[in-house]
Design a protein around this motif. Structure first.
Motif, mmCIF file in Angstrom:
data_model
loop_
_atom_site.group_PDB
_atom_site.id
_atom_site.type_symbol
_atom_site.label_atom_id
_atom_site.label_comp_id
_atom_site.label_asym_id
_atom_site.label_seq_id
_atom_site.Cartn_x
_atom_site.Cartn_y
_atom_site.Cartn_z
ATOM 1 N N GLU A 140 0.941 -3.118 -12.201
ATOM 2 C CA GLU A 140 0.326 -3.476 -13.479
ATOM 3 C C GLU A 140 0.889 -4.793 -14.010
ATOM 4 O OE1 GLU A 140 0.989 -0.180 -16.052
ATOM 5 O OE2 GLU A 140 -0.258 1.211 -14.890
ATOM 6 N N GLY A 141 2.187 -4.981 -13.837
ATOM 7 C CA GLY A 141 2.812 -6.221 -14.289
ATOM 8 C C GLY A 141 2.307 -7.436 -13.541
ATOM 9 N N LEU A 142 2.090 -7.290 -12.234
ATOM 10 C CA LEU A 142 1.564 -8.405 -11.438
ATOM 11 C C LEU A 142 0.196 -8.830 -11.934
ATOM 12 C CD1 LEU A 142 2.661 -7.358 -7.837
ATOM 13 C CD2 LEU A 142 3.515 -9.296 -9.155
ATOM 14 N N VAL A 143 -0.618 -7.871 -12.343
ATOM 15 C CA VAL A 143 -1.942 -8.200 -12.889
ATOM 16 C C VAL A 143 -1.796 -8.918 -14.225
ATOM 17 C CG1 VAL A 143 -4.109 -7.241 -13.757
ATOM 18 C CG2 VAL A 143 -3.054 -6.286 -11.691
ATOM 19 N N ALA A 144 -0.910 -8.413 -15.093
ATOM 20 C CA ALA A 144 -0.724 -9.020 -16.413
ATOM 21 C C ALA A 144 -0.156 -10.426 -16.330
ATOM 22 C CB ALA A 144 0.189 -8.138 -17.263
ATOM 23 N N LEU A 145 0.657 -10.682 -15.293
ATOM 24 C CA LEU A 145 1.329 -11.979 -15.164
ATOM 25 C C LEU A 145 0.637 -12.908 -14.174
ATOM 26 C CD1 LEU A 145 4.942 -10.523 -15.024
ATOM 27 C CD2 LEU A 145 3.985 -11.842 -16.917
ATOM 28 N N ASP A 146 -0.556 -12.551 -13.782
ATOM 29 C CA ASP A 146 -1.247 -13.316 -12.736
ATOM 30 C C ASP A 146 -1.545 -14.748 -13.161
ATOM 31 O OD1 ASP A 146 -2.711 -13.491 -10.163
ATOM 32 O OD2 ASP A 146 -4.462 -13.710 -11.471
ATOM 33 N N LYS A 147 -1.755 -14.992 -14.445
ATOM 34 C CA LYS A 147 -2.113 -16.331 -14.934
ATOM 35 C C LYS A 147 -0.906 -17.222 -15.184
ATOM 36 C CE LYS A 147 -6.490 -15.372 -15.005
ATOM 37 N NZ LYS A 147 -7.401 -15.993 -14.014
ATOM 38 N N GLN A 148 0.292 -16.699 -14.978
ATOM 39 C CA GLN A 148 1.487 -17.511 -15.166
ATOM 40 C C GLN A 148 1.584 -18.576 -14.072
ATOM 41 O OE1 GLN A 148 3.879 -17.662 -17.447
ATOM 42 N NE2 GLN A 148 3.025 -16.066 -18.747
ATOM 43 N N GLU A 149 2.172 -19.727 -14.423
ATOM 44 C CA GLU A 149 2.377 -20.769 -13.420
ATOM 45 C C GLU A 149 3.444 -20.371 -12.412
ATOM 46 O OE1 GLU A 149 4.909 -21.788 -17.014
ATOM 47 O OE2 GLU A 149 2.858 -21.151 -16.642
ATOM 48 N N THR A 150 4.327 -19.436 -12.785
ATOM 49 C CA THR A 150 5.336 -18.894 -11.878
ATOM 50 C C THR A 150 4.798 -17.627 -11.228
ATOM 51 O OG1 THR A 150 7.135 -19.777 -13.220
ATOM 52 C CG2 THR A 150 7.682 -17.995 -11.714
ATOM 53 N N SER A 151 4.947 -17.524 -9.927
ATOM 54 C CA SER A 151 4.477 -16.338 -9.219
ATOM 55 C C SER A 151 5.519 -15.227 -9.317
ATOM 56 C CB SER A 151 4.206 -16.662 -7.745
ATOM 57 O OG SER A 151 3.882 -15.475 -7.030
ATOM 58 N N PHE A 152 5.069 -14.037 -9.715
ATOM 59 C CA PHE A 152 5.940 -12.876 -9.802
ATOM 60 C C PHE A 152 5.795 -11.966 -8.588
ATOM 61 C CE2 PHE A 152 6.212 -14.385 -14.057
ATOM 62 C CZ PHE A 152 7.380 -13.866 -14.600
ATOM 63 N N LYS A 153 5.099 -12.428 -7.564
ATOM 64 C CA LYS A 153 4.929 -11.625 -6.364
ATOM 65 C C LYS A 153 6.220 -11.586 -5.551
ATOM 66 C CE LYS A 153 -0.025 -12.545 -5.970
ATOM 67 N NZ LYS A 153 -1.103 -13.122 -5.121
ATOM 68 N N ARG A 154 6.345 -10.559 -4.732
ATOM 69 C CA ARG A 154 7.542 -10.399 -3.911
ATOM 70 C C ARG A 154 7.566 -11.466 -2.821
ATOM 71 N NH1 ARG A 154 11.003 -5.977 -2.595
ATOM 72 N NH2 ARG A 154 11.993 -6.239 -0.562
ATOM 73 N N PRO A 155 8.642 -12.245 -2.724
ATOM 74 C CA PRO A 155 8.748 -13.218 -1.622
ATOM 75 C C PRO A 155 8.823 -12.493 -0.280
ATOM 76 C CG PRO A 155 10.321 -13.706 -3.376
ATOM 77 C CD PRO A 155 9.764 -12.350 -3.659
ATOM 78 N N ASN A 156 8.458 -13.192 0.768
ATOM 79 C CA ASN A 156 8.450 -12.561 2.098
ATOM 80 C C ASN A 156 9.601 -13.041 2.972
ATOM 81 O OD1 ASN A 156 7.695 -15.148 2.586
ATOM 82 N ND2 ASN A 156 5.646 -14.677 3.374
ATOM 83 N N ASN A 157 10.665 -13.579 2.364
ATOM 84 C CA ASN A 157 11.774 -14.128 3.148
ATOM 85 C C ASN A 157 13.019 -13.258 3.055
ATOM 86 O OD1 ASN A 157 12.308 -14.644 0.489
ATOM 87 N ND2 ASN A 157 13.162 -16.684 0.831
ATOM 88 N N ASP A 158 12.834 -11.925 3.020
ATOM 89 C CA ASP A 158 13.985 -11.047 2.877
ATOM 90 C C ASP A 158 14.380 -10.364 4.184
ATOM 91 O OD1 ASP A 158 11.698 -9.556 2.981
ATOM 92 O OD2 ASP A 158 12.464 -7.955 1.705
ATOM 93 N N LYS A 159 13.828 -10.796 5.304
ATOM 94 C CA LYS A 159 14.221 -10.207 6.591
ATOM 95 C C LYS A 159 15.665 -10.573 6.925
ATOM 96 C CE LYS A 159 10.107 -8.559 7.209
ATOM 97 N NZ LYS A 159 9.857 -7.117 7.098
ATOM 98 N N ILE A 160 16.008 -11.861 6.758
ATOM 99 C CA ILE A 160 17.372 -12.338 6.992
ATOM 100 C C ILE A 160 17.802 -13.105 5.750
ATOM 101 C CG2 ILE A 160 18.832 -13.836 8.377
ATOM 102 C CD1 ILE A 160 17.081 -13.298 10.747
ATOM 103 N N LEU A 161 18.959 -12.787 5.209
ATOM 104 C CA LEU A 161 19.440 -13.404 3.983
ATOM 105 C C LEU A 161 20.722 -14.174 4.238
ATOM 106 C CD1 LEU A 161 18.659 -12.676 0.687
ATOM 107 C CD2 LEU A 161 17.180 -12.260 2.625
ATOM 108 N N ARG A 162 20.889 -15.292 3.531
ATOM 109 C CA ARG A 162 22.097 -16.103 3.676
ATOM 110 C C ARG A 162 23.176 -15.622 2.717
ATOM 111 N NH1 ARG A 162 17.956 -19.750 4.648
ATOM 112 N NH2 ARG A 162 18.248 -21.054 6.474
#
Length: 767
Positions: free
Chosen positions: A630-652
């Motif tokens: 629900e939050g992703l829908v409400a925040l969809d118009k923000q210039e910042t993306s609140f979606k989950r990044p896909n770079n969590d397989k390997i972390l530094r």
């Protein structure tokens, strides 16, 4: 378009002799909005006027043609023998055009063109300048340059349909008798007009860049008392300002003053130097440590004022402001040379693209800076000191702020002071933002019982996305202080489930830890004082996690949520480290800490009950997963993306000694069915803080193991101290994990803030 030259292969008389009917089809008039073309003569010059009009404003007796098809919405009037002048133009362009007369052996012809512009509403000067400049660039683009006059006028009309801010354009053409060589062609000049009322109130002119100039030529139309202020700071005229008054004392005298309404440093008798009926040229120079003022279009001639600046009055001029006195309204017109793109090679296009990317990056840095101090404001001087613009001058920075204001990212609440805006369009209907001096009085039932405290702008957005029926109040203080910390407050009041809640954001001082601490303490004191029914306080946001690469059940991933609880209910929920001593004998660490816990365990009990239910029904969707969607829908118009990044397989993760990075893979256990990999998991443990312990991995790991710490936040010790001082007995810290360093990884911050906010909502709904 090359150096102000335009080449059209046509007869110059074609514009007035062509049968327009052959170019456009006649159809019935049925659209509400039209672009109306009227051609005619004025003062012996050919003029074409393009007006944006409602259908009811069109005089049908003058109607000649209405277009359809791809040109629908364009109207051509009958030729007018005398076009009235109307209101003075708000901006204009002047240039010479080279043409070829195809009926006279292609002999060269030269025309002097003037394009005048009027605008809808009351846009600021920078918006006007960018609009008419871009319109002109598009009109003269070589990619689809018109082949004759008729095509040129048609393109001008079609373009006006897309430039909705423009109300009227006039194209005036006068044939030049003596044709100049292309090398002698003067550059294109752009003119911006500013109209001042008969009130002594300065209007800043940010569209004129002053930092690269040492003199300025302009025109004035006023009966008397034209004021020009040269300042070192945009929006600030009380310090480092020189005031020039032309036509004072009933248009008989002019003077230079040390500051606005300051002491007179130079004066001269200038009888009738101004005119209320015509624009007259003047120039001002501020180079070589002296101020000079003269009349006429040529800089250096006709000087009538001069003041050699003493050493304590020498400063850089970066801002211009103008005004007229109570005795006269006025018109100021400023001219600048217009830069027109002439190189369309691949190399030039790459260079332009690079400049655009850098421009966007600088604006993004400004936004980040504005978001940190929100709900407080920043001035141009503040932004320059913090280098948010990155090697930009004051004039360019003002232009960026005006662009951000136009796109509704910021609001200029005072001249030269901007506020980051949480706009209602980002949340959909039902959310209001109100700028107030005092908070409205809330009745007993309207009083919130739960307060939510955030620190980052993305945290505030995520929390507010969980609140229903919300209204945001920004309590802004208008006085400008040297330090902006703690001046303003923001409160979003609404509901979550059956509870009335209020959320706020701490203002993060970018340079001073002490100022940030004071601001945090004041924010807590104010929210508990303003909303005295608050019983529970939730500190919601992002933090850095403590990994456990060898144990999957104890490992914390980015996007997971850490809740400030321990298995032993009496253990501290939050541990702040103020000092570290190194024991030389066994190379261990001795920590000076302060621990925080709360007496009222209501929130902790609900968290444990929620955890028990989720574990029992682990195959079902968890409540916070639904709230994230629900939050992703409400925040969809923000210039910042609140979606989950896909770079969590390997972390530094940073090494202890030299700061280099090593890669680790997340541990995976097939024997833990309730552990979910692509959605946030909830972890319980203490939250740690302290800048000293986040510097190296060895200290972080040692401190975390000793105090059962699962995450390190951005130092909320001042908030916990303030809660303790205000005798709040029920709080909980909820942190979404964004990295393993210091919580500052921006690509994970929005999503991690959203996961923390979603768990917060699930907790409140379960109360």
């Amino acid at each position: 378009m090359i150096k102000g030259r335009m080449i059209l292969v046509c007869d110059p008389n074609e514009l007035w002799n062509t049968n327009i009917e052959s170019s456009f089809d006649f159809v019935c008039l049925y659209l509400d909005k039209k672009v109306v073309l009227t051609a005619g003569k004025r003062d012996g010059k050919a003029v074409v006027r393009l007006d944006r009009r409602h259908v009811s404003e069109i005089d049908r007796s003058k109607l000649h043609h209405v277009t359809n098809g791809p040109y629908k919405g364009l109207v051509i009037n009958k030729k007018s023998h005398c076009l009235e002048n109307g209101d003075p133009a708000e901006a204009r362009l002047e240039f010479l055009a080279f043409l070829v007369n195809k009926e006279h052996n292609n002999e060269p012809v030269q025309d002097f063109w003037t394009l005048r512009f009027w605008f809808r509403g009351k846009p600021d000067g920078i918006t006007k300048k960018r609009t008419f400049s871009q319109y002109f660039q598009d009109l003269m683009s070589p990619d689809d340059f018109p082949k004759n006059y008729m095509c040129f006028m048609k393109k001008a009309m079609v373009l006006m349909k897309t430039y909705l801010l423009i109300k009227r354009v006039e194209l005036e053409v006068e044939q030049v008798t003596k044709v100049q060589s292309p090398e002698a062609t003067p550059p294109i000049k752009s003119f911006v007009s500013l109209f001042t009322p008969d009130i002594y109130q300065y209007n800043f002119v940010p569209e004129i860049s002053m930092t690269t100039k040492t003199f300025l030529t302009f025109m004035i139309k006023a009966k008397c008392d034209a004021h020009i202020a040269l300042s070192a700071t945009y929006g600030e005229l009380h310090k480092k300002t020189i005031e020039i008054v032309i036509g004072a004392e009933n248009n008989s005298k002019s003077m230079i003053k040390d500051g606005v309404e300051g002491s007179v440093r130079a004066d001269a008798l200038t009888a009738n130097v101004l005119s209320g009926n015509e624009l007259r040229y003047f120039w001002i120079s501020w180079g070589s440590n002296k101020i000079e003022v003269g009349r006429g279009a040529h800089y250096g001639e006709g000087k009538f004022l001069e003041w050699y600046l003493p050493e304590n009055k020498r400063f850089g001029i970066s801002s211009l402001a103008v005004a007229t006195d109570n005795s006269s309204h006025g018109q100021f017109e400023f001219a600048e040379l217009m830069e027109v793109e002439t190189d369309y090679s691949k190399k030039a296009k790459k260079s332009r693209m690079k400049r655009q990317i850098m421009w966007l990056a600088k604006k993004q840095r400004i936004l980040h800076c504005m978001e940190d101090v929100y709900p407080n404001t920043l001035s141009v001087q503040d932004l320059l000191q913090q280098q948010a613009g990155g090697n930009v001058d004051a004039g360019t920075l003002v232009m960026m702020m005006k662009e951000l204001e136009k796109s509704q990212h910021v609001r200029e609440v005072e001249v030269g002071r901007w506020l980051r805006v949480q706009h209602e369009i980002h949340y959909g209907s039902g959310h209001e933002m109100k700028l107030v001096k005092d908070l409205p009085q809330l009745t007993g039932r309207e009083q919130p019982t739960i307060a939510i405290v955030t620190s980052l702008y993305c945290e505030k957005l995520a929390v507010d996305a969980m609140i229903d029926d919300k209204t945001t109040f920004v309590k802004y203080k208008t006085e400008v202080r040297r330090s902006f910390v703690g001046e303003s407050q923001v409160y979003t009041v609404g509901t979550i489930g059956r509870f009335k809640v209020v959320s706020t954001k701490l203002s993060r001082h970018p340079t001073s830890n002490q100022s940030a601490r004071i601001s945090a303490e004041n924010t807590i004191t104010r929210i508990l004082g303003s909303f005295n029914k608050v019983e529970h306080v939730l500190l919601v946001g992002v933090a850095s996690g403590v990994p456990n690469w060898g144990n999957c059940s104890k490992h914390v991933r980015p996007g997971d949520v850490v809740v400030s609880m321990t298995t032993e209910r009496l253990d501290p929920m939050y541990v702040h480290c103020a000092k570290i001593d190194n024991e030389s004998r066994d190379k261990s660490y001795i920590y000076s800490t302060r621990s925080f816990t709360c007496r009222n365990k209501t929130l902790q009990n609900v968290a444990m009950s929620l955890e028990s239910i989720v574990k029992t029904e682990w195959r079902k969707p968890r409540p916070w997963d639904l709230f994230i969607e629900e939050g992703l829908v409400a925040l969809d118009k923000q210039e910042t993306s609140f979606k989950r990044p896909n770079n969590d397989k390997i972390l530094r993760i940073m090494k202890n000694d030299d700061g280099t990075e090593v890669l680790y893979e997340h541990p995976i256990s097939l024997n833990k069915p309730d552990l979910r990999l692509e959605v946030p998991n909830i972890c319980f443990g203490a939250i740690g803080s302290g800048r000293l312990i986040t510097r190296t991995q060895s200290v972080r790991g040692n401190f975390a193991a000793y105090h059962n710490v699962k995450a390190f936040d951005l130092d909320f010790e001042a908030v916990l101290e303030s809660l303790d001082g205000n005798r709040n007995e029920s709080f909980l810290v909820i942190r979404g994990i964004s990295d393993y360093k210091d919580g500052s990884t921006r690509d994970w911050q929005p999503y991690s803030a959203l996961t923390a906010a979603a768990y917060m909502k699930a907790l409140i709904m379960a109360l």
